[in-house]
Design an enzyme around this catalytic site. Structure first.
Site, short mmCIF file in Angstrom:
data_model
loop_
_atom_site.label_atom_id
_atom_site.label_comp_id
_atom_site.label_asym_id
_atom_site.label_seq_id
_atom_site.Cartn_x
_atom_site.Cartn_y
_atom_site.Cartn_z
N THR A 1 16.64 60.02 72.28
CA THR A 1 15.20 60.28 72.40
C THR A 1 14.51 59.36 73.39
O THR A 1 13.61 59.78 74.12
CB THR A 1 14.55 60.12 71.01
OG1 THR A 1 15.12 61.09 70.15
CG2 THR A 1 13.05 60.31 71.06
N ASP B 1 22.91 63.44 73.10
CA ASP B 1 22.26 63.16 71.83
C ASP B 1 23.31 62.37 71.03
O ASP B 1 24.49 62.74 71.03
CB ASP B 1 21.95 64.49 71.13
CG ASP B 1 21.17 64.31 69.85
OD1 ASP B 1 20.05 64.80 69.77
OD2 ASP B 1 21.72 63.69 68.90
N SER C 1 24.14 62.30 68.13
CA SER C 1 24.89 63.05 67.11
C SER C 1 26.21 63.55 67.68
O SER C 1 27.12 63.92 66.94
CB SER C 1 24.07 64.26 66.63
OG SER C 1 22.82 63.83 66.19
N THR D 1 19.23 57.18 68.11
CA THR D 1 19.20 56.40 66.87
C THR D 1 20.19 56.91 65.82
O THR D 1 20.63 56.14 64.96
CB THR D 1 17.79 56.43 66.25
OG1 THR D 1 17.40 57.79 66.04
CG2 THR D 1 16.79 55.74 67.15
N ASP D 2 20.53 58.19 65.87
CA ASP D 2 21.30 58.77 64.77
C ASP D 2 22.62 58.05 64.50
O ASP D 2 23.00 57.87 63.34
CB ASP D 2 21.56 60.27 65.02
CG ASP D 2 20.28 61.09 64.88
OD1 ASP D 2 19.31 60.57 64.29
OD2 ASP D 2 20.27 62.24 65.36
N THR E 1 21.81 49.79 59.48
CA THR E 1 21.96 51.18 59.06
C THR E 1 20.62 51.89 59.33
O THR E 1 19.57 51.26 59.23
CB THR E 1 22.38 51.25 57.57
OG1 THR E 1 22.75 52.58 57.25
CG2 THR E 1 21.32 50.77 56.61
N THR F 1 29.68 49.99 48.47
CA THR F 1 28.68 50.55 47.55
C THR F 1 27.79 51.57 48.25
O THR F 1 27.48 51.42 49.44
CB THR F 1 27.80 49.44 46.93
OG1 THR F 1 26.79 50.07 46.12
CG2 THR F 1 27.13 48.57 47.96
N1 ASP Z 1 19.11 62.87 67.81
C1 ASP Z 1 18.65 61.72 68.58
C2 ASP Z 1 19.86 60.86 68.87
O1 ASP Z 1 20.31 60.18 68.01
C3 ASP Z 1 17.62 60.97 67.84
C4 ASP Z 1 17.16 59.72 68.52
O2 ASP Z 1 17.52 59.37 69.60
O3 ASP Z 1 16.34 59.04 67.91
O4 ASP Z 1 20.36 60.89 69.96
#
Ligand code: ASP
Length: 349
Positions: free
Chosen positions: A19, A63, A65, A95-96, A172, A284
């Site tokens: 993002t 991305d 992901s 971020t993912d 995390t 955990t």
């Molecule tokens: N789907 C995006 C990614 O992880 C979300 C982000 O960047 O915040 O690449």
């Protein structure tokens, strides 16, 4: 490679996607990937640090992901190749899966004496209320910070997000909406960005030898599964995951302090998997705290069956550590022993 500034210190800004690297197209208002070679025009604030900042953009941008271990290998190789040319490295990443990537790099880079700071944002850098600029500016300041002897203040793999600098393999992602998207539940932040950046120096890992060479380990073995225990879990599911011949290790996400059902069928399957030589690691599913298999009979039963303590590791870090250790050796007993050792500050031991 684009050089966007010149001075005594230098940083390499590596853009992988996510993002942060989006900008609103003024014509059709859609979000499009942004040309990071123009970063100084977009975020002129980073000029005031007066560092040379070069950019390296991955092609294709992804991305996060879609991150695969091959991206970690490319990142490790790039940092290794450019190591002598820069004082620090910033990795712009979605971020993912940022915590997985930061954990992996912490194990793959050995002998680090320079900062490797991951950052990203919840809102694209080109929209008015973006958190991307603040995250990037803090990351630049931190990656270039040195002590009076000229040594990096944070010579480890970290995540800079929402005013916090955290050890990468302790992070995390905890929130899909707010700007403070990451936490380091079991380890204090390495720095906090307020009016000034306040470094918690006692928690920052320092190299034994500031003049050691960087080495990288890019061989990873990904034959790991994750099984989250839950009420109603069936023998069929547990057996499928634990006893799959293609799986070398399983991370068991257990309840509380490392507890799981005591039903004989469950423990029988766990025993069978351990007897077959698989590495079964107990972490955990709680956000914070540590596994202690000696507290309850339910945890003790797992220990007796041959399950290994993951202590206060995040799942992300346990996964990356297994990939790394299994890539180094085909001996599962050695992998099990090493899982219990604190290699890069990833467990409190
Ligand atoms: N789907 C995006 C990614 O992880 C979300 C982000 O960047 O915040 O690449």
């Amino acid at each position: 490679m684009t050089q966007t500034g010149t001075t005594k210190s230098s940083l390499l800004l590596i853009y992988t996607g996510g993002t942060i690297g989006m900008k609103q197209d003024i014509l059709d208002q859609t979000l499009k990937p942004f040309d990071f070679s123009q970063i100084l025009d977009e975020v002129p604030e980073i000029r005031k640090f007066a560092f040379r900042i070069d950019t390296y953009t991955f092609d294709p941008l992804i991305d996060s992901s879609d991150v695969e271990p091959s991206l970690w290998q490319r990142l490790a190789e790039l940092i290794f190749e450019k190591y002598d040319d820069y004082d620090g490295f910033i990795i712009l990443h979605g971020t993912d899966t940022m915590s997985y990537s930061a954990s992996a790099l912490s194990f793959m880079l050995d002998g680090l004496t320079k900062p490797v700071v991951f950052t990203g944002s919840q809102l694209p850098i080109g929209v008015p209320r973006t958190d991307g600029k603040e995250n990037l500016i803090s990351a630049v300041e931190i990656a270039s910070a040195k002590d009076a002897d000229g040594h990096a203040l944070v010579p480890e793999v970290s995540v800079c997000f929402g005013s916090l600098l955290m050890r990468g393999n302790r992070t995390t992602k905890v929130n899909a909406e707010v700007f403070r998207a990451f936490q380091s539940p079991n380890f204090p932040p390495l720095a906090e960005a307020g009016i000034n950046i306040r470094y918690n120096k006692e928690f920052i890992r320092k190299p034994l030898d500031w003049y050691q060479n960087l080495s990288i380990n890019t061989k990873l073995d990904t034959r790991v599964s994750i099984l989250k225990i839950h009420p109603g879990i069936t023998a069929q599911i547990v057996r499928t995951i634990l006893c799959d011949p293609l799986t070398r290790a399983v991370i068991l996400e257990t309840y509380g302090a490392g507890n799981a059902p005591t039903a004989p069928w469950f423990l029988d399957i766990v025993r069978e998997a351990c007897a077959a030589g698989k590495v079964i690691v107990n972490v955990t599913q709680c956000l914070a705290g540590s596994v202690n298999m000696g507290i309850y009979a339910t945890g003790k039963a797992l220990e007796d069956a041959g399950v290994i303590n993951g202590y206060d590791s995040t799942t992300e870090s346990a996964l990356a550590k297994l990939f790394f250790l299994m890539g180094k050796s085909g001996d599962n007993r050695w992998v099990s022993t090493m899982m219990g050792k604190n290699l890069k500050g990833e467990i409190s031991k």
